[in-house]
Design a protein around this motif. Structure first.
Motif, PDB file in Angstrom:
ATOM      1  N   PHE A 185     -11.588  24.035  -3.337  1.00 27.83           N
ATOM      2  CA  PHE A 185     -10.960  23.509  -4.551  1.00 27.83           C
ATOM      3  C   PHE A 185      -9.522  23.070  -4.264  1.00 27.83           C
ATOM      4  N   TYR A 186      -8.772  23.860  -3.490  1.00 27.84           N
ATOM      5  CA  TYR A 186      -7.398  23.469  -3.162  1.00 27.84           C
ATOM      6  C   TYR A 186      -7.375  22.263  -2.235  1.00 27.84           C
ATOM      7  N   LYS A 187      -8.250  22.236  -1.284  1.00 28.96           N
ATOM      8  CA  LYS A 187      -8.285  21.088  -0.376  1.00 28.96           C
ATOM      9  C   LYS A 187      -8.711  19.812  -1.081  1.00 28.96           C
ATOM     10  N   PHE A 188      -9.491  19.948  -2.148  1.00 35.18           N
ATOM     11  CA  PHE A 188      -9.955  18.784  -2.889  1.00 35.18           C
ATOM     12  C   PHE A 188      -8.937  18.324  -3.928  1.00 35.18           C
ATOM     13  N   LEU A 189      -8.308  19.259  -4.648  1.00 36.41           N
ATOM     14  CA  LEU A 189      -7.398  18.916  -5.742  1.00 36.41           C
ATOM     15  C   LEU A 189      -5.965  19.325  -5.475  1.00 36.41           C
ATOM     16  N   GLY A 190      -5.760  20.508  -4.908  1.00 37.28           N
ATOM     17  CA  GLY A 190      -4.407  21.029  -4.761  1.00 37.28           C
ATOM     18  C   GLY A 190      -3.527  20.189  -3.862  1.00 37.28           C
ATOM     19  N   LYS A 191      -4.068  19.678  -2.769  1.00 34.56           N
ATOM     20  CA  LYS A 191      -3.249  18.869  -1.861  1.00 34.56           C
ATOM     21  C   LYS A 191      -2.799  17.576  -2.510  1.00 34.56           C
ATOM     22  N   LEU A 192      -3.615  17.008  -3.386  1.00 39.61           N
ATOM     23  CA  LEU A 192      -3.220  15.784  -4.081  1.00 39.61           C
ATOM     24  C   LEU A 192      -2.191  16.067  -5.166  1.00 39.61           C
ATOM     25  N   ILE A 193      -2.269  17.239  -5.786  1.00 40.26           N
ATOM     26  CA  ILE A 193      -1.242  17.600  -6.765  1.00 40.26           C
ATOM     27  C   ILE A 193       0.091  17.837  -6.078  1.00 40.26           C
ATOM     28  N   ASN A 194       0.071  18.488  -4.912  1.00 39.96           N
ATOM     29  CA  ASN A 194       1.288  18.769  -4.152  1.00 39.96           C
ATOM     30  C   ASN A 194       1.624  17.660  -3.169  1.00 39.96           C
ATOM     31  N   LEU A 195       1.124  16.446  -3.455  1.00 37.51           N
ATOM     32  CA  LEU A 195       1.389  15.330  -2.552  1.00 37.51           C
ATOM     33  C   LEU A 195       2.856  14.953  -2.542  1.00 37.51           C
ATOM     34  N   THR A 196       3.550  15.166  -3.652  1.00 35.08           N
ATOM     35  CA  THR A 196       4.977  14.871  -3.758  1.00 35.08           C
ATOM     36  C   THR A 196       5.722  16.150  -4.125  1.00 35.08           C
ATOM     37  N   PRO A 197       7.021  16.227  -3.849  1.00 36.75           N
ATOM     38  CA  PRO A 197       7.786  17.425  -4.247  1.00 36.75           C
ATOM     39  C   PRO A 197       7.800  17.646  -5.748  1.00 36.75           C
ATOM     40  N   LEU A 198       7.799  16.547  -6.536  1.00 36.20           N
ATOM     41  CA  LEU A 198       7.801  16.702  -7.984  1.00 36.20           C
ATOM     42  C   LEU A 198       6.523  17.374  -8.476  1.00 36.20           C
ATOM     43  N   GLY A 199       5.384  16.986  -7.924  1.00 39.80           N
ATOM     44  CA  GLY A 199       4.131  17.618  -8.318  1.00 39.80           C
ATOM     45  C   GLY A 199       4.072  19.070  -7.912  1.00 39.80           C
ATOM     46  N   SER A 200       4.617  19.396  -6.735  1.00 41.45           N
ATOM     47  CA  SER A 200       4.613  20.789  -6.291  1.00 41.45           C
ATOM     48  C   SER A 200       5.492  21.655  -7.178  1.00 41.45           C
TER      49      SER A 200
END
Length: 693
Positions: free
Chosen positions: A484-499
């Motif tokens: 789930f993190y590899k599918f969605l989490g990495k795209l959410i944390n793609l930028t510092p603002l999203g993280s």
């Protein structure tokens, strides 16, 4: 279950997952059957609603399986239920993208399509597209702005485009989920504590009865006005009405005129404002059909809610009265009752013990347990940015028997499912209490199609953000290895603002928690002079009539139970009689009951009925609607908003100034005397219009 998972092959886990999915499907079908008439609901609306509820339910099962399947070095015997990585990835892709499509495209269009008043599919589709045009424009505008930021930060690529779509959808869903969940985490335990007191529960039922009765009167009045318009249309046999003759006949049949309420309609037909436009257009007919459909469901909603209030009031009063006799007798079963109604487990005495002693203490213990669970969730939201290893949820889900990384066994999977279920329940419970949803509501067996689609859309919208938010409660080395993190989490944390948003925004759960805990909604309502967003003023207004007090509600319930109500019993939208508060149709399921149940049919009081004041219908002049451009429609809405704004109470009281004391001319309550001013009172007051020296 441990023996099933102890083999090296995931066959046992696959069998368990299939059985669990089948059980979830049955549960979703039962939920749909409870709120929707399955036979009359069209398939184009029933199937998407089913998947919008079934996919979030499968996420509750998929997240714990993903946690147990992520550690390849873990002992197979301690994994619990696990599946191969490829199977979990395919499951997440199907679940996420179907949920995304249902949330942002399919259900919004189908909901407005079901609410359109047009007869032909083309007219319904065009109405739905026009209604969703502004919504879709706002959606794509926000995605465009977020895409520019992500493209600048990460470059232009297909991965960046996919990250923009998934991150924007996650952010909006998380904002709504945190607010609703924060309110529900306090509202659910508090409702259990309040209902533990029988007298307090009866007082709240009576207070709610006054508000529901008033809304029911408004719904009935609105329905009668619309039916009067349909009656006027049916009398016109010439002109433009001939083009819509079949349409008008269908409206007459759906309204069940004139057999349904001839007396009420006769009173309504005497009102001169109920007229029809000189030129009948297709848009006017569609608008009338849509308003009539909404009014029918609104009337059925409040009639059903009123019946439920009557049943709860009678039941609670009977439990309170049983303190003297130590018995609660419900009588014998009727031959027309269902299977479950004919089963009687308790004796009158054990039923008294169950309702009078067991249920109050059970509500108190359940409220204390859920309050502790709410504190753990709020603590985990706040502490995860500081030290996620001391998160209470992480300690209960992840166990560390022989592994440095941590293991999630079958017990941890069950606990994780319970945590996610409670978070879902807290968020979804708030949907029925927040009064910003355009009058949408869930009604037993009679929910409007547009309302059902909208609630299903909210369930699908909240499922993914709440599930990923639950994963962040765990330690980073645990959830970062999940699919789930590899599918969605990495795209959410793609930028510092999203993280930073993913880590810091959940801390704002303290705002809805404190607002609900300290009743800031009611205090804001009294300060501003407007209706609160959330109905949380149950302990206010302990006395007084005409303002929704418990005394007024008690009198309304007594008049209704004794057959002296001024409201005629109405049928539901399908023409059948309304069901009683027990959920069963008349006749009653018990013969000669001591614990009486309100009848399904309210008695018409033709001679004792007092006419209700009709609503002001001057705004509803019968003028054929014309096409408006965007600026005209926006100007009309702003004007209507400004015309209906009421002056706040604190601003109205500002003009009174400082109240004078009694010795300076005020009366006994500190108000200035109406008869004598302070100057004349110095000379002994007035007599016959003269000043007495």
């Amino acid at each position: 279950m441990i023996e099933i998972a102890s083999t090296s092959s995931p066959v046992g886990s696959v069998v368990f997952a299939c059985i669990a999915v089948f059980a979830l499907s049955i549960a979703v079908l039962l939920i749909l059957r409870h709120y929707l008439p399955l036979r009359t609901t069209p398939a184009f609306l029933l199937v998407p609603i089913f998947f919008a509820l079934w996919l979030p339910a499968s996420i509750v099962l998929l997240v714990p399986i993903d946690l147990a399947s992520s550690d390849s070095d873990q002992d197979v015997g301690n994994r619990g239920i696990w599946l191969p990585q490829r199977a979990i990835l395919v499951s997440w892709r199907i679940t996420y993208w179907l949920t995304f499509a249902l949330t942002w495209f399919i259900l919004p269009i189908l909901s407005e399509y079901a609410d359109a008043g047009y007869r032909d599919p083309k007219g319904r589709l065009m109405f739905s597209l026009r209604a969703n045009a502004q919504y879709q424009a706002l959606l794509f505008g926000s995605a465009f702005v977020g895409g520019i930021y992500i493209f600048i930060s990460s470059g232009v690529s297909f991965e960046s485009l996919k990250g923009t779509v998934m991150a924007m959808a996650y952010c909006w869903g998380l904002i709504l989920a945190i607010y609703l969940m924060g309110h529900g985490l306090v509202a659910i335990p508090r409702s259990l504590f309040r209902n533990a007191s029988l007298s307090g529960r009866l007082r709240r039922i009576q207070q709610k009865a006054a508000k529901v009765h008033e809304k029911m009167e408004e719904a009935i009045t609105n329905m009668e006005d619309l039916e009067a318009q349909v009656t006027e249309l049916s009398k016109r046999k010439t002109g433009s009405a001939r083009l819509f003759e079949e349409w008008i006949e269908e409206l007459v049949e759906e309204s069940h005129l004139p057999e349904s309420r001839p007396r009420t309609l006769a009173r309504r037909m005497s009102v001169p404002n109920v007229t029809t436009p000189s030129v009948i257009t297709e848009r006017y007919m569609a608008d009338l059909s849509r308003q009539l459909n909404r009014a029918q469901h609104s009337r059925a909603r409040y009639v059903d809610e009123w019946d439920r209030i009557l049943y709860e009031a009678v039941e609670t009063q009977a439990i309170l009265d049983s303190a003297a006799s130590k018995r609660i007798d419900i009588g014998q079963s009727s031959p027309h009752a269902g299977f479950w109604d004919q089963i009687t487990i308790h004796t009158p005495y054990t039923r008294y013990l169950y309702h009078y002693y067991f249920m109050p203490y059970f509500r108190i213990s359940s409220g204390a347990f859920l309050a502790l669970a709410s504190i753990c969730i709020v603590w985990s939201e706040v502490i995860k940015t500081v030290n996620p290893f001391i998160s209470v949820i992480s300690l209960t889900v992840v166990h560390h028997p022989n592994s440095d990384r941590g293991q999630v066994g079958f017990a941890g999977q069950v606990i994780a499912s319970l945590w996610i279920l409670y978070m879902f329940a807290a968020a979804l419970t708030s949907l029925s209490e927040v009064k910003v949803w355009r009058g949408r509501a869930l009604v037993r067996r009679n929910t409007h199609g547009e309302s059902a689609g909208w609630y299903a859309m909210q369930v699908a919208k909240l499922s993914v953000p709440l599930s990923f938010n639950f994963l962040t409660f765990l330690a980073p080395d645990v959830y970062m290895d999940t699919v789930f993190y590899k599918f969605l989490g990495k795209l959410i944390n793609l930028t510092p603002l999203g993280s930073w948003f993913d880590w810091l925004f959940p801390m704002f759960i303290l705002f809805p928690v404190c607002a609900t805990l300290f009743n800031l909604y009611g205090k804001t309502k009294r300060l501003v002079g407007m209706d609160g967003v959330i109905d949380d003023d149950e302990d206010e207004n302990q006395s007084g009539y005409g303002t929704g007090s418990w005394r007024e509600g008690r009198d309304l319930i007594e008049r209704e139970l004794h057959g002296h109500s001024s409201l005629p019993r109405l049928s539901n939208g399908n023409g059948a009689a309304s069901r009683s508060a027990t959920g069963t149709s008349a006749p009653s399921s018990r013969l000669a009951p001591t614990l009486s149940v309100p009848p399904a049919e309210r008695r018409q009081a033709a001679t004792t009925s007092s006419p209700r004041p009709s609503l002001d219908r001057q705004q509803r002049q019968a003028v054929a609607p014309e096409e408006e451009n965007f600026l005209e429609a926006f100007g009309h809405r702003v004007k209507n908003t400004l015309d209906t704004v009421q002056t706040p109470r604190w601003l109205q009281n500002m003009g009174e100034g400082i109240k004078r004391p009694k010795w300076m001319g005020g009366d006994g309550e500190g108000e200035p005397s109406r008869s004598d001013s302070s100057l004349t009172r110095l000379f002994g007051g007035r007599q016959d219009g003269r000043v007495r020296l």
